[in-house]
Scaffold this motif. Structure first.
Motif, PDB file in Angstrom:
ATOM      1  N   ALA A  44       0.824  -1.217   0.000  1.00  0.00           N
ATOM      2  CA  ALA A  44       0.000   0.000   0.000  1.00  0.00           C
ATOM      3  C   ALA A  44       0.855   1.262   0.000  1.00  0.00           C
ATOM      4  O   ALA A  44       0.619   2.174  -0.802  1.00  0.00           O
ATOM      5  CB  ALA A  44      -0.939  -0.003   1.199  1.00  0.00           C
ATOM      6  N   ASN A  45       1.866   1.349   0.896  1.00  0.00           N
ATOM      7  CA  ASN A  45       2.637   2.594   0.904  1.00  0.00           C
ATOM      8  C   ASN A  45       3.641   2.655  -0.242  1.00  0.00           C
ATOM      9  O   ASN A  45       3.941   3.727  -0.747  1.00  0.00           O
ATOM     10  CB  ASN A  45       3.264   2.914   2.269  1.00  0.00           C
ATOM     11  CG  ASN A  45       4.186   1.855   2.808  1.00  0.00           C
ATOM     12  OD1 ASN A  45       4.841   1.137   2.065  1.00  0.00           O
ATOM     13  ND2 ASN A  45       4.238   1.752   4.124  1.00  0.00           N
ATOM     14  N   ALA A  46       4.137   1.522  -0.716  1.00  0.00           N
ATOM     15  CA  ALA A  46       5.028   1.538  -1.882  1.00  0.00           C
ATOM     16  C   ALA A  46       4.266   1.925  -3.141  1.00  0.00           C
ATOM     17  O   ALA A  46       4.819   2.591  -4.026  1.00  0.00           O
ATOM     18  CB  ALA A  46       5.700   0.184  -2.052  1.00  0.00           C
ATOM     19  N   ALA A  47       3.007   1.545  -3.233  1.00  0.00           N
ATOM     20  CA  ALA A  47       2.203   1.894  -4.410  1.00  0.00           C
ATOM     21  C   ALA A  47       2.080   3.407  -4.568  1.00  0.00           C
ATOM     22  O   ALA A  47       1.920   3.904  -5.683  1.00  0.00           O
ATOM     23  CB  ALA A  47       0.825   1.256  -4.324  1.00  0.00           C
ATOM     24  N   GLY A  48       2.184   4.142  -3.469  1.00  0.00           N
ATOM     25  CA  GLY A  48       2.132   5.595  -3.537  1.00  0.00           C
ATOM     26  C   GLY A  48       3.320   6.213  -4.266  1.00  0.00           C
ATOM     27  O   GLY A  48       3.285   7.386  -4.629  1.00  0.00           O
ATOM     28  N   LEU A  49       4.375   5.432  -4.485  1.00  0.00           N
ATOM     29  CA  LEU A  49       5.548   5.923  -5.204  1.00  0.00           C
ATOM     30  C   LEU A  49       5.375   5.847  -6.718  1.00  0.00           C
ATOM     31  O   LEU A  49       6.126   6.460  -7.459  1.00  0.00           O
ATOM     32  CB  LEU A  49       6.791   5.122  -4.801  1.00  0.00           C
ATOM     33  CG  LEU A  49       7.118   5.088  -3.309  1.00  0.00           C
ATOM     34  CD1 LEU A  49       8.318   4.178  -3.062  1.00  0.00           C
ATOM     35  CD2 LEU A  49       7.361   6.476  -2.768  1.00  0.00           C
TER      36      LEU A  49
END
Length: 172
Positions: A44-49
């Protein structure tokens, strides 16, 4: 879409196919030690990159750092706010100490100064991260100051050192 090429590297947008590798190197304790992202790194937080925003768009914009054969080494980022920008770089452990961070940052700085017309670039780092201190110094950044115990990081107060270069200095 901004893609930068150097003699050894391609800096391109991160894609969903990169996320497994990004999560792996961002969860490596040696890589994450001085970085500000939340742990553990997740899908989830890596997808924000992953973004199609052009390099230089307001806010943080990440770029994958790959070899010309497509091997993902890490990522570099530019956070643009008006005529200034903040830089960040993260490389997988196996890619560190080989000059890739310097080559990638040099490309982003040159792009920011010559193509985007930014006036000043800076990096905010934990001063215990001596390899990055040396990297920024090699790139011509000057130490502008250290804010003592100004960041709550992974359960402790840490210092924040700011390094910067002006566009006029970079051009010289």
């Amino acid at each position: 879409m901004t893609i930068l090429q150097t003699p050894h590297l391609i800096l391109r947008p991160l894609t969903p196919a990169d996320l497994a590798a990004v999560i792996t190197y961002r969860n490596d304790p040696d890589v994450a030690r001085y970085q500000a992202w939340p742990l553990p790194a997740t899908q989830a937080n890596a997808a924000g990159l992953v973004t199609d925003a052009p390099l230089g768009a307001p806010g943080w914009v990440q770029r994958a750092v790959t070899l010309h054969d497509g091997t993902l080494l890490g990522d570099v980022a530019l956070n643009t706010r008006g005529p200034q920008g903040e830089l960040g770089v993260t490389l997988a452990r196996h890619a560190q100490g080989r000059g890739y961070a310097q080559e990638a940052l040099r490309a982003v700085i040159s792009y920011a100064v010559h193509r985007l017309g930014l006036h000043r670039l800076h990096a905010s780092i934990d001063p215990r991260n001596t390899p990055v201190t040396a990297l920024l110094t090699r790139l011509g950044f000057r130490h502008e100051g250290t804010f003592l115990q100004s960041c709550w990081h992974r359960g402790q107060w840490t210092d924040d050192a700011v390094y910067a270069v002006l566009a006029a200095e970079w051009r010289a």
